[in-house]
Enzyme design. Structure first.
Site, PDB file in Angstrom:
ATOM      1  N   LYS A  23     -10.116   2.387  -1.658  1.00  0.00           N
ATOM      2  CA  LYS A  23      -9.791   1.861  -0.273  1.00  0.00           C
ATOM      3  C   LYS A  23     -11.340   2.057   0.502  1.00  0.00           C
ATOM      4  CE  LYS A  23      -7.189   1.785   3.884  1.00  0.00           C
ATOM      5  NZ  LYS A  23      -5.892   2.095   4.411  1.00  0.00           N
TER       6      LYS A  23
ATOM      7  N   CYS B 170      -5.182  -2.854   2.819  1.00  0.00           N
ATOM      8  CA  CYS B 170      -4.953  -2.759   4.310  1.00  0.00           C
ATOM      9  C   CYS B 170      -6.203  -2.700   5.415  1.00  0.00           C
ATOM     10  CB  CYS B 170      -4.220  -1.404   4.549  1.00  0.00           C
ATOM     11  SG  CYS B 170      -3.397  -1.591   6.102  1.00  0.00           S
TER      12      CYS B 170
ATOM     13  N   GLU C 238       0.887  -1.166  -0.084  1.00  0.00           N
ATOM     14  CA  GLU C 238       0.097  -0.086  -0.079  1.00  0.00           C
ATOM     15  C   GLU C 238       0.902   1.265   0.201  1.00  0.00           C
ATOM     16  OE1 GLU C 238      -1.952   0.725   3.622  1.00  0.00           O
ATOM     17  OE2 GLU C 238      -3.599   2.068   2.732  1.00  0.00           O
TER      18      GLU C 238
HETATM   19  O1  LIG Z   1      -6.330  -1.896  10.577  1.00  0.00           O
HETATM   20  C1  LIG Z   1      -5.525  -1.712  11.303  1.00  0.00           C
HETATM   21  O2  LIG Z   1      -5.268  -1.815  12.483  1.00  0.00           O
HETATM   22  C2  LIG Z   1      -4.439  -1.198  10.334  1.00  0.00           C
HETATM   23  C3  LIG Z   1      -5.040  -0.458   9.298  1.00  0.00           C
HETATM   24  C4  LIG Z   1      -3.970   0.360   8.437  1.00  0.00           C
HETATM   25  O3  LIG Z   1      -2.926   0.732   8.881  1.00  0.00           O
HETATM   26  C5  LIG Z   1      -4.371   1.062   7.017  1.00  0.00           C
HETATM   27  O4  LIG Z   1      -5.778   0.705   6.712  1.00  0.00           O
HETATM   28  O5  LIG Z   1      -3.798   1.813   6.488  1.00  0.00           O
END
Ligand SMILES: O=C(O)CCC(=O)C(=O)O
Length: 242
Positions: free
Chosen positions: A99, A140, A43
């Site tokens: 996202k 993510c 990402e």
């Molecule tokens: O869900 C999480 O604990 C981390 C998510 C995250 O870092 C993101 O979505 O960029």
């Protein structure tokens, strides 16, 4: 292609976009030259993961003046005969995932990060047919939501790819658990790809890019340093496990 090699390029990322793009290209070339047909990047691989960077480094992907990250991926995929998630072997953009669930977190004394200050969430699931199977895409934090993975499984996905950048607060407890849970819930493959850890920046990533098989088994993984994870995916395992 029901059996192929995948590469997860856990890249080191700097504040220099002009370094990050050729650096990613070299990793993709190295992966493809070692037999990988699907190459996954982290990402946000062209800039640091911080509120201030996101709009500064962003590119208009539809623009005609050759946005540099987009152009690099579109050139390297056909040149190396690999799918760079989600550029096809013909160099065409196969899908664009926005996202769905933004990561807004505020744990006093630990971590505060609010993606919704700078990003707008998408509102569509993204499933894409490629030369290496049907892939469901998430970014993510999207991995925390079982419904999205179930939807992809119901639509026939073989593999879920989550480029991600979990952090030091949630990574240890949740990163591996989420991948294995999504894989075993749906009996399919799950691939994640994180940036390498840099302890000199405000948002420190967890690393540990991983490929998980349809019984929740870890097929290949790495630590937090820069590395490429190489592994084989054999889709016949999905039917076998089911
Ligand atoms: O869900 C999480 O604990 C981390 C998510 C995250 O870092 C993101 O979505 O960029």
């Amino acid at each position: 292609m029901s059996k192929f090699n995948i590469a997860l390029c856990q890249l080191s990322i700097t504040s220099d976009k002009e370094r990050n793009i050729p650096h990613a290209r070299e990793a993709i070339e190295h992966a493809a030259q070692n037999g990988s047909k699907l190459v996954v990047l982290p990402e946000i691989w062209n800039c640091p993961y911080s509120d201030e960077s996101l709009s500064k480094y962003a590119e208009e992907i539809e623009s005609e003046d050759g946005p540099p990250s987009f152009s690099m991926l579109s050139e390297v995929a056909p040149a190396q005969g690999c799918v760079c998630c989600v550029f096809g072997m013909d160099g065409k953009l196969k899908a664009k995932h926005r996202k769905l669930h933004l990561f807004d977190v505020d744990i006093p004394g630990d971590i505060t990060f609010k993606e919704s200050d700078t990003l707008t969430a998408g509102d569509e699931a993204t499933i894409v047919d490629t030369d290496v199977g049907r892939i469901g895409i998430g970014i993510c934090h999207n991995i925390r939501f079982p419904e999205l993975a179930m939807l992809y499984a119901a639509r026939g996905a073989h593999l879920l790819c989550y480029p991600g950048a979990f952090n030091m607060s949630t990574g240890q407890l949740l990163w591996e658990l989420m991948q294995r849970a999504r894989a075993v819930d749906n009996q399919l493959f799950v691939a994640t790809c994180s940036p390498a850890r840099d302890t000199n920046v405000s948002y420190i990533t967890w690393g540990h890019s991983t490929l998980v098989g349809p019984f929740g088994e870890i097929i290949a993984s790495t630590g937090h340093e820069e590395a490429t994870v190489f592994a084989e995916i054999d889709y016949s395992l999905i039917q076998f496990r089911r």
